[in-house]
Design an enzyme around this catalytic site. Structure first.
Site, PDB file in Angstrom:
ATOM      1  CG  LEU A 187     -23.305  38.907 -34.218  1.00 18.28           C
ATOM      2  CD1 LEU A 187     -24.291  40.027 -33.934  1.00 18.28           C
ATOM      3  CD2 LEU A 187     -22.873  38.242 -32.921  1.00 18.28           C
ATOM      4  CB  CYS A 188     -23.028  34.148 -39.680  1.00 20.16           C
ATOM      5  SG  CYS A 188     -23.661  35.380 -40.830  1.00 20.16           S
ATOM      6  CG  HIS A 189     -26.735  30.661 -36.271  1.00 19.75           C
ATOM      7  ND1 HIS A 189     -27.434  31.806 -36.575  1.00 19.75           N
ATOM      8  CD2 HIS A 189     -27.034  30.365 -34.979  1.00 19.75           C
ATOM      9  CE1 HIS A 189     -28.130  32.190 -35.518  1.00 19.75           C
ATOM     10  NE2 HIS A 189     -27.908  31.337 -34.538  1.00 19.75           N
ATOM     11  CG  MET A 225     -25.599  36.648 -43.776  1.00 19.97           C
ATOM     12  SD  MET A 225     -25.517  38.244 -44.612  1.00 19.97           S
ATOM     13  CE  MET A 225     -23.756  38.548 -44.633  1.00 19.97           C
ATOM     14  CD  GLU A 226     -24.255  30.953 -44.593  1.00 22.63           C
ATOM     15  OE1 GLU A 226     -23.784  30.868 -43.445  1.00 22.63           O
ATOM     16  OE2 GLU A 226     -25.337  31.531 -44.843  1.00 22.63           O
ATOM     17  CG  ASP A 240      -5.189  38.525 -55.457  1.00 20.25           C
ATOM     18  OD1 ASP A 240      -4.360  39.341 -54.993  1.00 20.25           O
ATOM     19  OD2 ASP A 240      -4.912  37.323 -55.669  1.00 20.25           O
TER      20      ASP A 240
END
EC number: 4.6.1.17
Length: 270
Positions: A187-189, A225-226, A240
């Site tokens: 739901l992020c733009h 969020m970014e 990793d």
């Protein structure tokens, strides 16, 4: 002659009179001790509490449905609930103290949900419409920590890991992760980022890698969020790159440290 005739008629009718009495008496005794009959009696009582009368012994066709207790039956509600309509519905159909408390709790849930911009009035997920917002300068800073342990920490410090430069690869991965946020978080733009910074620092105090990520843009929605995706992907990349040396590596403390811009203004954890 008449007396004899009366006696004969009485004797002929006696079995017909006595037999139902005997059956009723026997049935009553058996009913009191037959668990199946007791269950039926309990069912009849429950049916009476719901419908206002016991089922008719002549079958369901003779039941008087006009006397149903409508207050016991409520209409089915849609799975997608409009909370405001539900509150008004419960207010109109309930009046007891317990029901009032339930309505108040229901209203609180609806109020809390109205604060979640990604949740619609019916509880469904939605992408927020930001078209009416003004463009503004927005920034966000996030961080996380990757705990390596002493042996792996020494290998990373000496750049001796088999896959190569751990910190260099993780830095590029974090920047790329920030640019892919809208593809990873549903739901992020899709934001036109103007800057992304990811820094990784070895911390000898707890044999960890401290990761810091910053994102910025000029737009209608924030970049929190970014920034958090940047440090998360960088942390996963460190894992990793080092997992061949140890599986006992943990990624912790992923969090937003501060943000600026937008209608809500500035915020800082400190």
């Amino acid at each position: 002659m008449i007396s004899t005739l009366r006696r004969a008629v009485f004797l002929r009718r006696f079995p017909a009179v006595v037999s139902p009495i005997k059956r009723a008496f026997s049935s009553r005794i058996d009913d009191e001790f037959d668990p199946q009959i007791m269950n039926i009696n309990e069912l009849n009582q429950e049916m009476q509490s719901i419908f206002g009368q016991e089922p008719s012994p002549d079958g369901p066709g003779t039941m008087d449905f006009s006397e149903l207790k409508s207050s016991k039956i409520e209409p089915l509600r849609s799975k997608n609930i409009d909370f405001r309509q539900q509150i008004e519905y419960h207010k109109s159909t309930h009046s007891s103290k317990n029901d009032s408390q339930a309505i108040e709790q229901y209203a609180k849930v609806a109020s809390d949900m109205s604060k979640l911009t990604h949740v619609g009035i019916a509880g469904e997920a939605q992408m927020v419409d930001v078209s009416s917002k003004d463009n503004s300068k927005r920034t966000a800073l996030a961080c996380c920590k990757v705990i390596l342990g002493k042996r792996v920490f020494d290998l990373v410090l000496a750049n001796q890991m088999g896959k190569g430069d751990v910190l260099g690869v993780a830095k590029i991965a974090g920047i790329n992760g920030a640019k892919q946020t809208s593809s990873l978080i549903p739901l992020c733009h899709n934001i036109a980022l103007t800057h992304v910074r990811v820094d990784l620092r070895l911390n000898p105090e707890d044999f960890s890698v401290d990761i810091e990520g910053e994102a910025s843009c000029t737009g209608k929605t924030g970049v929190e969020m970014e920034a958090m995706t940047a440090v998360s992907v960088a942390g996963l990349t460190v894992y990793d790159m080092c997992k061949a040396a140890s599986k006992d590596i943990s990624i912790t403390d992923v969090r937003l440290e501060r943000k600026t811009g937008g209608k809500s203004g500035s915020w800082s954890r400190l």
